[in-house]
Design a protein around this motif. Structure first.
Motif: not given
Length: 136
Positions: A33-34, A38, A64-66, A68-69, A88, A91, A125
């Motif tokens: 996922v991370g 990405q 937001s992705w990083n 969030g993870n 979550g 993300l 999610m």
């Protein structure tokens, strides 16, 4: 993304022999996922988008992705499901930006595959969030 793949590999190498609880989950999450997600989202989005996302939008997506993870990992390792929930939810903006920047693309099969991956990530999610609550 690449850094998270490396971190996941190192996590597996460090936690596997020591039989550390949640170590294999951490490694798999960071890698898949991370990291992989990405990298795939970034590369595919960049190749499909008719115009690149504006700098500020790209920074919001990246953050937001990083973040969030990071929150998902920290919340899972500390058995704090509400931290996982916040992670979550963070993300989602990254997925929305990916969908919006490619909405005018004429990518054919690749575009539909990309959209399927976005949908898969969005659908799984809530499942992960529910599992975090059940396991805490």
């Amino acid at each position: 993304g690449g850094a998270q793949i490396v971190a996941g590999g190192r996590g597996a190498a460090l936690t596997g022999p020591r039989d550390i609880h949640k170590g294999s989950w951490l490694a798999a999450y960071l890698v898949l996922v991370g990291g992989v997600a990405q990298c795939a989202l970034g590369r595919t989005q960049a190749s499909l988008a008719p115009t690149p996302a504006p700098g500020q939008v790209a920074r919001v997506q990246y953050a937001s992705w990083n973040i969030g993870n990071l929150l998902v990992v920290v919340g899972s390792l500390t058995s704090e499901p509400y931290v996982v929930d916040v992670g979550g939810l963070l993300l989602l903006p990254a997925l929305v930006v990916a969908a919006l920047t490619t909405r005018r693309s004429r990518g054919g099969v690749v575009l539909w595959g990309f959209r399927a991956v976005l949908l898969l990530l969005a659908v799984t999610m809530p499942i992960g969030l529910a599992l975090a609550h059940l396991r805490s």
